[in-house]
Design a protein around this motif. Structure first.
Motif, PDB file in Angstrom:
ATOM      1  N   LYS A   1       0.854  -1.183   0.000  1.00 40.04           N
ATOM      2  CA  LYS A   1       0.000   0.000   0.000  1.00 40.04           C
ATOM      3  C   LYS A   1       0.896   1.241   0.000  1.00 40.04           C
ATOM      4  N   ALA A   2       0.661   2.128  -0.935  1.00 42.59           N
ATOM      5  CA  ALA A   2       1.473   3.344  -1.049  1.00 42.59           C
ATOM      6  C   ALA A   2       1.370   4.187   0.218  1.00 42.59           C
ATOM      7  N   ASN A   3       0.161   4.234   0.825  1.00 41.19           N
ATOM      8  CA  ASN A   3      -0.015   5.023   2.055  1.00 41.19           C
ATOM      9  C   ASN A   3       0.880   4.473   3.162  1.00 41.19           C
ATOM     10  N   TYR A   4       0.930   3.151   3.290  1.00 43.82           N
ATOM     11  CA  TYR A   4       1.746   2.528   4.324  1.00 43.82           C
ATOM     12  C   TYR A   4       3.228   2.841   4.105  1.00 43.82           C
TER      13      TYR A   4
ATOM     14  N   LYS B   1       2.599   1.238  14.785  1.00 42.33           N
ATOM     15  CA  LYS B   1       3.195   0.140  15.555  1.00 42.33           C
ATOM     16  C   LYS B   1       2.896  -1.228  14.947  1.00 42.33           C
ATOM     17  N   SER B   2       2.262  -1.254  13.802  1.00 43.46           N
ATOM     18  CA  SER B   2       1.973  -2.553  13.177  1.00 43.46           C
ATOM     19  C   SER B   2       3.286  -3.205  12.744  1.00 43.46           C
ATOM     20  N   PRO B   3       3.344  -4.538  12.790  1.00 43.34           N
ATOM     21  CA  PRO B   3       4.595  -5.241  12.481  1.00 43.34           C
ATOM     22  C   PRO B   3       5.156  -4.910  11.093  1.00 43.34           C
ATOM     23  N   SER B   4       4.290  -4.782  10.100  1.00 40.08           N
ATOM     24  CA  SER B   4       4.801  -4.511   8.750  1.00 40.08           C
ATOM     25  C   SER B   4       5.426  -3.124   8.665  1.00 40.08           C
ATOM     26  N   ILE B   5       4.807  -2.137   9.321  1.00 41.84           N
ATOM     27  CA  ILE B   5       5.345  -0.771   9.292  1.00 41.84           C
ATOM     28  C   ILE B   5       6.660  -0.704  10.071  1.00 41.84           C
TER      29      ILE B   5
ATOM     30  N   VAL C   1      10.265   0.345   8.630  1.00 45.46           N
ATOM     31  CA  VAL C   1      11.012   1.485   9.178  1.00 45.46           C
ATOM     32  C   VAL C   1      12.423   1.040   9.557  1.00 45.46           C
ATOM     33  N   ASP C   2      12.541  -0.099  10.234  1.00 45.94           N
ATOM     34  CA  ASP C   2      13.864  -0.613  10.605  1.00 45.94           C
ATOM     35  C   ASP C   2      14.722  -0.843   9.373  1.00 45.94           C
ATOM     36  N   GLU C   3      14.117  -1.416   8.342  1.00 40.72           N
ATOM     37  CA  GLU C   3      14.846  -1.678   7.107  1.00 40.72           C
ATOM     38  C   GLU C   3      15.316  -0.378   6.450  1.00 40.72           C
ATOM     39  N   ILE C   4      14.469   0.621   6.426  1.00 38.53           N
ATOM     40  CA  ILE C   4      14.824   1.916   5.818  1.00 38.53           C
ATOM     41  C   ILE C   4      15.963   2.564   6.590  1.00 38.53           C
TER      42      ILE C   4
END
Length: 180
Positions: free
Chosen positions: A6-9, A43-47, A51-54
């Motif tokens: 999702k682009a928003n995510y 705080k969702s796991p995918s977000i 964020v950690d990856e970025i």
């Protein structure tokens, strides 16, 4: 992990990785701010994984670009230490001045600058000790006076102090207590 589906995510994750607040990131994703919803999404796991990856990717990119820039500029540890050593010598000796008769005289030494330069060299070479607490906090709070004396004596003996110095140190706490 590729960009989120999702682009928003993805926009929210990018904003969080850039240091934005949950409110700012949620609004950047095109959402109308509601505290509970923003918190749940951020705080969702995918977000959080994205964020950690970025953040890790940005850190690696910056590290690589610093390495390339240092290599291009010819900066390495020995070059820096040579220059800091030169600055320390000038600071200790004082700035050279040429007199009208051609003689070289030296100005007032700058001891603060010399100490800072030497400290920088020591930091680079890892020569300064960084003291850390090794024991548990409040470890001594529950000890009796005799236990504290015994602990102090054992510590200073382990540091290599000669026995007369240990006894002198223990005498400093007052004559009323017995020494070990």
């Amino acid at each position: 992990m590729p960009a989120l589906s999702k682009a928003n995510y993805e926009t929210v994750a990018q904003a969080l990785a850039a240091g934005k607040t949950q409110r700012e990131a949620y609004q950047a994703g095109g959402y109308i701010y509601k505290a509970g919803n923003a918190h749940r999404l951020c705080k969702s796991p995918s977000i959080t994984a994205r964020v950690d990856e970025i953040v890790i990717q940005r850190y690696e990119d910056e590290r690589k670009s610093r390495e390339i820039a240092a290599r291009k500029a010819g900066l390495d540890e020995s070059w820096i230490i040579e220059r800091v050593k030169y600055v320390a010598e000038i600071a200790l000796r004082g700035s050279p001045r040429k007199a009208p008769n051609g003689e070289v005289t030296y100005g007032q030494p700058n001891l603060n600058a010399a100490v800072r330069a030497l400290r920088l060299c020591c930091d680079i070479k890892g020569m300064l000790l960084h003291r850390l607490a090794v024991n548990q906090p409040n470890e001594f709070a529950h000890m009796s006076d005799d236990d504290l004396v015994a602990s102090l004596a054992a510590t200073v003996r382990a540091m290599g102090l000669p026995e007369p110095a240990v006894q002198q140190l223990l005498c400093l706490r007052g004559p009323s207590k017995t020494m070990r």
